[in-house]
Design an enzyme around this catalytic site. Structure first.
Site, PDB file in Angstrom:
ATOM      1  N   LYS A  18      45.958  44.105  42.833  1.00 20.49           N
ATOM      2  CA  LYS A  18      46.697  44.312  42.712  1.00 20.49           C
ATOM      3  C   LYS A  18      47.766  43.883  44.271  1.00 20.49           C
ATOM      4  CE  LYS A  18      51.226  47.039  40.790  1.00 20.49           C
ATOM      5  NZ  LYS A  18      50.924  48.212  39.871  1.00 20.49           N
ATOM      6  N   SER A  23      54.357  47.358  35.960  1.00 13.70           N
ATOM      7  CA  SER A  23      53.769  46.410  37.476  1.00 13.70           C
ATOM      8  C   SER A  23      52.482  46.022  37.341  1.00 13.70           C
ATOM      9  CB  SER A  23      54.673  47.123  38.063  1.00 13.70           C
ATOM     10  OG  SER A  23      53.465  48.202  38.917  1.00 13.70           O
ATOM     11  N   SER A  43      51.742  51.594  34.453  1.00 14.44           N
ATOM     12  CA  SER A  43      52.233  50.548  34.922  1.00 14.44           C
ATOM     13  C   SER A  43      50.839  50.155  35.017  1.00 14.44           C
ATOM     14  CB  SER A  43      52.762  50.093  36.018  1.00 14.44           C
ATOM     15  OG  SER A  43      54.033  49.885  35.862  1.00 14.44           O
TER      16      SER A  43
END
Length: 442
Positions: free
Chosen positions: A84, A153, A177
Protein backbone atom coordinates in the site's frame (compact mmCIF):
# COMPACT_ATOMS: atom_id res chain seq x y z
CA UNK A 1 -19.09 -13.48 -9.40
CA UNK A 2 -17.53 -12.46 -12.69
CA UNK A 3 -15.04 -15.04 -13.99
CA UNK A 4 -11.93 -12.90 -13.90
CA UNK A 5 -9.99 -15.70 -15.51
CA UNK A 6 -11.59 -14.80 -18.82
CA UNK A 7 -10.34 -11.23 -18.62
CA UNK A 8 -6.68 -11.54 -19.44
CA UNK A 9 -3.72 -13.92 -19.18
CA UNK A 10 -3.87 -16.50 -16.39
CA UNK A 11 -0.70 -18.43 -15.66
CA UNK A 12 1.22 -18.75 -12.42
CA UNK A 13 -0.51 -15.58 -11.22
CA UNK A 14 -3.65 -17.69 -10.73
CA UNK A 15 -1.96 -19.61 -7.89
CA UNK A 16 -2.70 -18.69 -4.31
CA UNK A 17 0.33 -17.66 -2.29
CA UNK A 18 0.20 -21.02 -0.49
CA UNK A 19 0.18 -22.94 -3.76
CA UNK A 20 2.94 -20.81 -5.27
CA UNK A 21 5.05 -21.10 -2.11
CA UNK A 22 4.98 -24.90 -2.33
CA UNK A 23 6.03 -24.83 -5.98
CA UNK A 24 8.78 -22.31 -5.30
CA UNK A 25 10.07 -24.46 -2.43
CA UNK A 26 10.35 -27.63 -4.50
CA UNK A 27 11.76 -25.88 -7.55
CA UNK A 28 8.75 -26.49 -9.78
CA UNK A 29 8.59 -22.77 -10.61
CA UNK A 30 10.91 -19.79 -10.29
CA UNK A 31 10.24 -16.42 -8.75
CA UNK A 32 11.05 -14.81 -12.10
CA UNK A 33 8.40 -16.88 -13.88
CA UNK A 34 5.81 -16.07 -11.22
CA UNK A 35 6.60 -12.35 -11.33
CA UNK A 36 6.50 -12.33 -15.14
CA UNK A 37 2.99 -13.79 -15.11
CA UNK A 38 1.88 -11.22 -12.54
CA UNK A 39 3.29 -8.44 -14.70
CA UNK A 40 1.54 -9.83 -17.79
CA UNK A 41 -1.75 -9.79 -15.94
CA UNK A 42 -1.15 -6.22 -14.79
CA UNK A 43 -0.31 -5.11 -18.32
CA UNK A 44 -3.56 -6.61 -19.59
CA UNK A 45 -5.86 -5.36 -16.82
CA UNK A 46 -4.40 -2.26 -15.21
CA UNK A 47 -6.09 0.04 -17.70
CA UNK A 48 -9.43 -1.08 -16.27
CA UNK A 49 -8.65 -1.85 -12.62
CA UNK A 50 -6.16 0.97 -11.91
CA UNK A 51 -4.74 -0.70 -8.81
CA UNK A 52 -1.12 0.44 -8.96
CA UNK A 53 0.40 3.74 -7.86
CA UNK A 54 3.94 2.68 -8.82
CA UNK A 55 5.24 -0.25 -10.80
CA UNK A 56 8.70 -0.82 -12.31
CA UNK A 57 8.72 -4.20 -14.09
CA UNK A 58 12.50 -4.19 -14.48
CA UNK A 59 12.98 -3.62 -10.74
CA UNK A 60 10.48 -6.37 -9.90
CA UNK A 61 12.18 -8.85 -12.22
CA UNK A 62 15.63 -7.94 -10.89
CA UNK A 63 14.43 -8.74 -7.38
CA UNK A 64 12.96 -12.05 -8.57
CA UNK A 65 16.20 -13.11 -10.29
CA UNK A 66 18.16 -12.24 -7.16
CA UNK A 67 15.82 -14.38 -5.04
CA UNK A 68 16.17 -17.29 -7.48
CA UNK A 69 19.97 -17.07 -7.27
CA UNK A 70 20.27 -17.21 -3.48
CA UNK A 71 19.43 -19.69 -0.69
CA UNK A 72 15.79 -19.62 0.46
CA UNK A 73 15.18 -17.34 3.45
CA UNK A 74 11.70 -18.47 4.37
CA UNK A 75 8.41 -20.01 3.30
CA UNK A 76 7.51 -17.05 1.07
CA UNK A 77 10.93 -16.69 -0.53
CA UNK A 78 10.46 -15.37 -4.06
CA UNK A 79 6.79 -14.47 -3.48
CA UNK A 80 5.63 -11.11 -4.94
CA UNK A 81 3.60 -8.78 -2.73
CA UNK A 82 1.92 -5.42 -3.33
CA UNK A 83 2.59 -2.64 -0.82
CA UNK A 84 0.00 0.00 0.00
CA UNK A 85 1.37 3.39 -1.05
CA UNK A 86 1.59 4.76 2.48
CA UNK A 87 4.49 2.46 3.44
CA UNK A 88 8.00 3.63 2.66
CA UNK A 89 10.17 1.58 0.32
CA UNK A 90 13.85 2.32 -0.23
CA UNK A 91 13.70 1.77 -3.98
CA UNK A 92 10.26 3.19 -4.81
CA UNK A 93 8.40 6.46 -4.23
CA UNK A 94 5.65 6.75 -1.64
CA UNK A 95 2.95 9.20 -2.68
CA UNK A 96 0.34 8.71 0.08
CA UNK A 97 -2.36 9.48 -2.50
CA UNK A 98 -1.44 13.14 -1.99
CA UNK A 99 -0.68 15.31 -5.04
CA UNK A 100 2.32 17.19 -3.54
CA UNK A 101 4.01 13.86 -2.72
CA UNK A 102 3.61 12.07 -6.05
CA UNK A 103 6.97 10.64 -7.13
CA UNK A 104 8.62 11.48 -3.80
CA UNK A 105 11.10 8.93 -2.45
CA UNK A 106 11.85 8.79 1.27
CA UNK A 107 14.86 6.46 1.10
CA UNK A 108 13.84 3.99 3.82
CA UNK A 109 11.75 0.87 4.33
CA UNK A 110 8.88 0.77 6.78
CA UNK A 111 9.30 -2.10 9.24
CA UNK A 112 6.74 -4.31 7.51
CA UNK A 113 8.44 -3.84 4.13
CA UNK A 114 11.83 -4.63 5.68
CA UNK A 115 10.33 -7.81 7.14
CA UNK A 116 9.00 -8.91 3.76
CA UNK A 117 12.40 -8.31 2.19
CA UNK A 118 14.12 -10.23 5.01
CA UNK A 119 11.80 -13.16 4.31
CA UNK A 120 12.98 -13.16 0.68
CA UNK A 121 9.82 -11.69 -0.83
CA UNK A 122 9.64 -9.55 -3.98
CA UNK A 123 8.22 -6.05 -3.51
CA UNK A 124 6.25 -5.96 -6.76
CA UNK A 125 5.08 -2.34 -6.54
CA UNK A 126 2.94 0.17 -4.66
CA UNK A 127 -0.83 -0.17 -4.65
CA UNK A 128 -3.23 2.77 -4.86
CA UNK A 129 -4.37 4.37 -1.63
CA UNK A 130 -6.56 7.34 -0.93
CA UNK A 131 -5.16 10.64 0.35
CA UNK A 132 -3.44 9.75 3.64
CA UNK A 133 -5.69 6.68 3.75
CA UNK A 134 -8.88 8.72 4.18
CA UNK A 135 -12.29 7.37 3.06
CA UNK A 136 -12.47 9.33 -0.20
CA UNK A 137 -12.09 7.07 -3.26
CA UNK A 138 -9.61 7.62 -6.07
CA UNK A 139 -9.45 5.87 -9.45
CA UNK A 140 -9.35 2.15 -8.59
CA UNK A 141 -12.30 0.05 -9.81
CA UNK A 142 -13.80 -3.21 -8.61
CA UNK A 143 -12.30 -6.07 -10.69
CA UNK A 144 -15.64 -7.91 -10.79
CA UNK A 145 -17.50 -4.88 -12.18
CA UNK A 146 -15.59 -1.70 -13.05
CA UNK A 147 -18.61 0.53 -12.41
CA UNK A 148 -18.63 -0.52 -8.75
CA UNK A 149 -16.41 0.59 -5.89
CA UNK A 150 -13.52 -1.54 -4.60
CA UNK A 151 -13.74 0.25 -1.22
CA UNK A 152 -11.26 2.48 0.58
CA UNK A 153 -8.45 3.12 1.46
CA UNK A 154 -6.58 -0.09 0.73
CA UNK A 155 -8.50 -0.24 -2.54
CA UNK A 156 -5.49 -0.91 -4.74
CA UNK A 157 -4.38 -3.84 -2.60
CA UNK A 158 -7.82 -5.46 -2.56
CA UNK A 159 -8.34 -5.00 -6.29
CA UNK A 160 -4.85 -6.23 -7.22
CA UNK A 161 -5.23 -9.46 -5.24
CA UNK A 162 -8.78 -10.04 -6.49
CA UNK A 163 -7.73 -9.56 -10.12
CA UNK A 164 -4.85 -12.07 -9.88
CA UNK A 165 -2.26 -9.33 -10.37
CA UNK A 166 -0.39 -10.37 -7.21
CA UNK A 167 -0.94 -13.18 -4.67
CA UNK A 168 -0.58 -10.98 -1.59
CA UNK A 169 -0.83 -7.32 -0.61
CA UNK A 170 -0.86 -5.34 2.60
CA UNK A 171 -3.06 -2.52 3.84
CA UNK A 172 -4.10 -0.46 6.82
CA UNK A 173 -7.40 0.07 8.62
CA UNK A 174 -8.61 3.11 10.53
CA UNK A 175 -12.31 2.44 10.08
CA UNK A 176 -12.79 -0.44 7.65
CA UNK A 177 -10.04 -0.16 5.05
CA UNK A 178 -8.73 -3.73 5.16
CA UNK A 179 -11.97 -5.61 5.72
CA UNK A 180 -13.94 -3.28 3.40
CA UNK A 181 -11.83 -3.64 0.23
CA UNK A 182 -11.38 -7.35 0.95
CA UNK A 183 -15.16 -7.75 1.16
CA UNK A 184 -15.97 -5.54 -1.83
CA UNK A 185 -13.42 -7.31 -4.02
CA UNK A 186 -13.99 -10.83 -2.69
CA UNK A 187 -10.61 -11.74 -1.20
CA UNK A 188 -9.45 -12.99 2.18
CA UNK A 189 -8.40 -10.19 4.51
CA UNK A 190 -6.85 -10.02 7.97
CA UNK A 191 -6.90 -6.91 10.12
CA UNK A 192 -4.49 -7.21 13.02
CA UNK A 193 -4.85 -6.11 16.60
CA UNK A 194 -3.44 -2.62 17.17
CA UNK A 195 0.15 -3.90 17.40
CA UNK A 196 -0.45 -7.34 15.89
CA UNK A 197 1.73 -6.27 12.93
CA UNK A 198 4.66 -3.89 13.30
CA UNK A 199 3.59 -0.28 12.62
CA UNK A 200 7.12 1.15 12.92
CA UNK A 201 7.93 3.50 10.08
CA UNK A 202 4.32 3.97 9.02
CA UNK A 203 4.39 7.64 8.18
CA UNK A 204 1.43 9.62 9.59
CA UNK A 205 0.40 6.70 11.83
CA UNK A 206 -2.36 7.58 14.31
CA UNK A 207 -1.03 5.77 17.36
CA UNK A 208 -4.36 4.88 18.96
CA UNK A 209 -6.25 3.79 15.84
CA UNK A 210 -4.30 2.87 12.71
CA UNK A 211 -3.87 -0.88 12.24
CA UNK A 212 -2.08 -3.01 9.65
CA UNK A 213 -3.55 -5.85 7.64
CA UNK A 214 -2.94 -8.37 4.88
CA UNK A 215 -4.89 -9.65 1.86
CA UNK A 216 -4.65 -12.96 0.02
CA UNK A 217 -6.75 -15.62 -1.66
CA UNK A 218 -7.00 -18.10 1.23
CA UNK A 219 -6.73 -18.13 5.01
CA UNK A 220 -3.50 -20.08 4.56
CA UNK A 221 -2.15 -17.16 2.51
CA UNK A 222 -2.89 -14.79 5.40
CA UNK A 223 -1.21 -17.13 7.87
CA UNK A 224 1.94 -17.38 5.74
CA UNK A 225 2.09 -13.61 5.19
CA UNK A 226 1.65 -12.89 8.90
CA UNK A 227 4.41 -15.38 9.75
CA UNK A 228 6.72 -13.62 7.28
CA UNK A 229 5.78 -10.25 8.77
CA UNK A 230 6.66 -11.22 12.34
CA UNK A 231 9.37 -13.79 11.72
CA UNK A 232 7.48 -16.73 13.20
CA UNK A 233 6.43 -20.18 12.04
CA UNK A 234 3.00 -20.38 10.37
CA UNK A 235 0.18 -21.61 12.60
CA UNK A 236 -1.97 -24.60 11.71
CA UNK A 237 -5.74 -24.60 11.53
CA UNK A 238 -7.42 -25.11 14.90
CA UNK A 239 -7.78 -28.80 15.75
CA UNK A 240 -11.05 -28.38 17.63
CA UNK A 241 -14.26 -26.50 16.91
CA UNK A 242 -14.31 -22.93 18.26
CA UNK A 243 -16.91 -21.25 20.44
CA UNK A 244 -18.63 -18.69 18.23
CA UNK A 245 -20.97 -15.80 19.04
CA UNK A 246 -23.44 -14.82 16.33
CA UNK A 247 -23.29 -11.06 16.66
CA UNK A 248 -25.77 -9.16 14.53
CA UNK A 249 -24.87 -5.82 16.23
CA UNK A 250 -27.26 -2.84 16.53
CA UNK A 251 -26.66 -2.10 12.83
CA UNK A 252 -28.26 -5.34 11.61
CA UNK A 253 -31.14 -3.52 9.93
CA UNK A 254 -28.61 -1.72 7.71
CA UNK A 255 -27.44 -5.05 6.27
CA UNK A 256 -28.99 -6.11 2.98
CA UNK A 257 -31.02 -9.36 3.01
CA UNK A 258 -28.22 -11.17 1.16
CA UNK A 259 -25.76 -10.24 3.91
CA UNK A 260 -28.15 -11.23 6.69
CA UNK A 261 -28.75 -14.57 4.99
CA UNK A 262 -25.02 -15.19 4.50
CA UNK A 263 -24.31 -14.61 8.20
CA UNK A 264 -27.23 -16.68 9.46
CA UNK A 265 -26.54 -19.55 7.06
CA UNK A 266 -22.89 -19.50 8.13
CA UNK A 267 -23.90 -19.73 11.78
CA UNK A 268 -26.09 -22.74 11.07
CA UNK A 269 -23.41 -24.52 9.02
CA UNK A 270 -20.73 -23.88 11.65
CA UNK A 271 -22.99 -25.28 14.35
CA UNK A 272 -23.66 -28.34 12.21
CA UNK A 273 -19.89 -28.77 11.79
CA UNK A 274 -19.43 -28.91 15.56
CA UNK A 275 -18.87 -25.32 16.64
CA UNK A 276 -20.71 -24.01 19.67
CA UNK A 277 -22.74 -21.10 18.27
CA UNK A 278 -24.53 -18.70 20.62
CA UNK A 279 -26.43 -15.53 19.81
CA UNK A 280 -25.01 -12.44 21.52
CA UNK A 281 -26.22 -8.85 21.77
CA UNK A 282 -23.86 -5.91 22.22
CA UNK A 283 -24.55 -3.65 25.23
CA UNK A 284 -25.45 -0.02 24.37
CA UNK A 285 -21.95 1.06 25.42
CA UNK A 286 -20.57 -0.01 22.06
CA UNK A 287 -22.78 2.33 20.07
CA UNK A 288 -22.44 5.15 22.57
CA UNK A 289 -18.68 5.32 21.99
CA UNK A 290 -19.01 6.12 18.27
CA UNK A 291 -18.49 9.89 18.72
CA UNK A 292 -15.30 9.23 20.70
CA UNK A 293 -13.73 7.46 17.73
CA UNK A 294 -14.22 10.58 15.60
CA UNK A 295 -12.52 12.73 18.24
CA UNK A 296 -9.48 10.46 18.66
CA UNK A 297 -9.12 9.82 14.94
CA UNK A 298 -9.40 13.51 14.08
CA UNK A 299 -7.10 14.73 16.85
CA UNK A 300 -4.32 12.25 16.14
CA UNK A 301 -4.76 12.69 12.40
CA UNK A 302 -4.10 16.39 12.69
CA UNK A 303 -1.10 15.75 14.94
CA UNK A 304 0.64 13.45 12.47
CA UNK A 305 -0.27 15.68 9.51
CA UNK A 306 0.83 18.90 11.20
CA UNK A 307 3.55 19.62 8.62
CA UNK A 308 1.15 19.00 5.71
CA UNK A 309 -1.52 21.18 7.31
CA UNK A 310 1.05 23.94 7.63
CA UNK A 311 2.62 23.60 4.19
CA UNK A 312 -0.02 22.06 1.92
CA UNK A 313 -3.42 22.72 3.45
CA UNK A 314 -4.86 23.91 0.16
CA UNK A 315 -3.96 20.57 -1.46
CA UNK A 316 -6.09 18.51 0.93
CA UNK A 317 -9.25 16.87 -0.33
CA UNK A 318 -12.63 17.82 1.13
CA UNK A 319 -12.64 15.02 3.71
CA UNK A 320 -9.27 15.92 5.17
CA UNK A 321 -10.10 19.62 5.20
CA UNK A 322 -13.31 18.87 7.07
CA UNK A 323 -11.37 16.82 9.62
CA UNK A 324 -8.95 19.69 10.21
CA UNK A 325 -11.84 22.07 10.76
CA UNK A 326 -13.52 19.62 13.15
CA UNK A 327 -10.39 19.32 15.27
CA UNK A 328 -9.97 23.09 15.42
CA UNK A 329 -13.13 23.05 17.53
CA UNK A 330 -11.77 20.48 20.01
CA UNK A 331 -9.59 20.76 23.08
CA UNK A 332 -6.96 18.39 24.40
CA UNK A 333 -9.35 17.61 27.25
CA UNK A 334 -11.87 16.35 24.66
CA UNK A 335 -9.22 14.06 23.20
CA UNK A 336 -8.18 12.68 26.59
CA UNK A 337 -11.78 12.05 27.62
CA UNK A 338 -12.56 10.22 24.39
CA UNK A 339 -9.44 8.09 24.76
CA UNK A 340 -10.51 7.05 28.25
CA UNK A 341 -14.00 6.18 27.03
CA UNK A 342 -12.58 3.92 24.33
CA UNK A 343 -10.20 2.29 26.83
CA UNK A 344 -13.15 1.48 29.09
CA UNK A 345 -15.03 -0.03 26.15
CA UNK A 346 -12.03 -2.21 25.28
CA UNK A 347 -11.97 -3.61 28.80
CA UNK A 348 -15.70 -4.37 28.50
CA UNK A 349 -15.10 -6.06 25.15
CA UNK A 350 -12.40 -8.24 26.70
CA UNK A 351 -15.03 -9.41 29.21
CA UNK A 352 -17.51 -10.21 26.42
CA UNK A 353 -14.94 -12.50 24.82
CA UNK A 354 -14.66 -14.51 28.05
CA UNK A 355 -16.79 -17.37 26.70
CA UNK A 356 -16.00 -17.10 22.99
CA UNK A 357 -13.17 -17.65 20.52
CA UNK A 358 -14.77 -15.81 17.60
CA UNK A 359 -17.57 -13.36 16.86
CA UNK A 360 -19.40 -13.95 13.58
CA UNK A 361 -20.73 -10.75 12.01
CA UNK A 362 -21.10 -9.08 8.58
CA UNK A 363 -18.06 -7.55 6.90
CA UNK A 364 -20.08 -4.86 5.09
CA UNK A 365 -23.74 -4.00 4.71
CA UNK A 366 -23.95 -5.81 1.36
CA UNK A 367 -22.63 -5.91 -2.19
CA UNK A 368 -20.32 -3.21 -3.52
CA UNK A 369 -22.52 -0.34 -4.76
CA UNK A 370 -22.49 1.15 -8.25
CA UNK A 371 -20.37 4.29 -8.48
CA UNK A 372 -16.70 4.74 -7.64
CA UNK A 373 -17.53 7.51 -5.19
CA UNK A 374 -20.09 5.38 -3.36
CA UNK A 375 -18.65 3.78 -0.23
CA UNK A 376 -20.36 1.24 2.00
CA UNK A 377 -20.54 2.37 5.62
CA UNK A 378 -17.95 0.66 7.86
CA UNK A 379 -20.37 0.09 10.75
CA UNK A 380 -19.55 -3.64 10.83
CA UNK A 381 -15.77 -3.09 10.76
CA UNK A 382 -15.04 0.19 12.55
CA UNK A 383 -15.88 -1.13 16.03
CA UNK A 384 -13.27 -3.88 15.78
CA UNK A 385 -10.59 -1.37 14.82
CA UNK A 386 -11.49 0.66 17.90
CA UNK A 387 -11.50 -2.45 20.10
CA UNK A 388 -8.08 -3.60 18.83
CA UNK A 389 -9.46 -7.04 17.93
CA UNK A 390 -8.11 -9.09 15.02
CA UNK A 391 -10.62 -9.76 12.24
CA UNK A 392 -10.71 -12.04 9.19
CA UNK A 393 -12.83 -11.58 6.05
CA UNK A 394 -14.13 -14.77 4.39
CA UNK A 395 -15.35 -14.36 0.75
CA UNK A 396 -17.69 -17.35 0.45
CA UNK A 397 -20.92 -15.86 -0.93
CA UNK A 398 -22.22 -13.67 -3.73
CA UNK A 399 -25.32 -11.51 -3.83
CA UNK A 400 -28.14 -11.11 -6.36
CA UNK A 401 -25.95 -8.86 -8.54
CA UNK A 402 -23.15 -11.41 -8.67
CA UNK A 403 -20.89 -9.38 -6.37
CA UNK A 404 -19.04 -10.65 -3.28
CA UNK A 405 -20.91 -10.96 0.02
CA UNK A 406 -18.51 -11.68 2.86
CA UNK A 407 -18.67 -12.64 6.51
CA UNK A 408 -16.29 -11.47 9.20
CA UNK A 409 -14.76 -13.46 12.07
CA UNK A 410 -13.44 -11.41 14.99
CA UNK A 411 -11.16 -12.65 17.77
CA UNK A 412 -10.11 -11.40 21.19
CA UNK A 413 -7.56 -8.59 21.03
CA UNK A 414 -3.96 -9.71 20.69
CA UNK A 415 -5.00 -13.27 19.80
CA UNK A 416 -3.57 -13.14 16.27
CA UNK A 417 -2.47 -16.75 15.85
CA UNK A 418 -5.51 -18.20 17.59
CA UNK A 419 -7.89 -16.06 15.53
CA UNK A 420 -6.27 -17.09 12.25
CA UNK A 421 -6.20 -20.74 13.32
CA UNK A 422 -9.89 -20.63 14.25
CA UNK A 423 -10.71 -18.77 11.03
CA UNK A 424 -8.95 -21.52 9.07
CA UNK A 425 -11.13 -24.14 10.81
CA UNK A 426 -14.29 -22.14 10.13
CA UNK A 427 -13.38 -21.50 6.49
CA UNK A 428 -12.74 -25.20 5.88
CA UNK A 429 -16.00 -26.17 7.60
CA UNK A 430 -18.01 -23.66 5.59
CA UNK A 431 -16.41 -24.65 2.29
CA UNK A 432 -17.17 -28.30 2.99
CA UNK A 433 -20.79 -27.45 3.79
CA UNK A 434 -21.25 -25.13 0.83
CA UNK A 435 -19.66 -27.41 -1.73
CA UNK A 436 -19.50 -24.72 -4.41
CA UNK A 437 -18.00 -21.34 -3.53
CA UNK A 438 -19.17 -18.65 -3.88
CA UNK A 439 -22.76 -19.56 -2.97
CA UNK A 440 -25.48 -17.16 -4.12
CA UNK A 441 -27.57 -15.60 -1.36
CA UNK A 442 -30.59 -13.40 -2.00
Amino acid sequence: MTDLGEMGPMGLNALTASEAAAKLADGAITSEALVRDCLARIEAREGVVKAWAFLDPDLALAQARARDAEPRRGTLHGMPIGIKDIFDTTDMPTGHGFPPYQGKSWGVDSACVAAFRAAGMVILGKTVTTEFACPSPLQTTNPHDPVRTPGVSSSGSGAAVADFMVPLANGTQTGGSVIGPSANCGVYGYKASLDGLDRTGLRHCKKSIDTLGLMGRSVSDLILARAASVGSDPVAAASSAPRIALLRTPYWDQAEPCMQNAVEQSAAMLAEAGATVTELDLPPLFTEIEPHFAVVNGWEGCQVLAAEIRDHRAAFNAHNLERVQFVEGLSEADYVASGRALDAARAAMDDLFGNFDLFLTPSLTGEAPVGLTEVRTAVFARLWTQMYTPAVNLPLFEGPNGMPVCIQLVGRRDSEDATLANAAWADAALRAALGTVPKTVQ
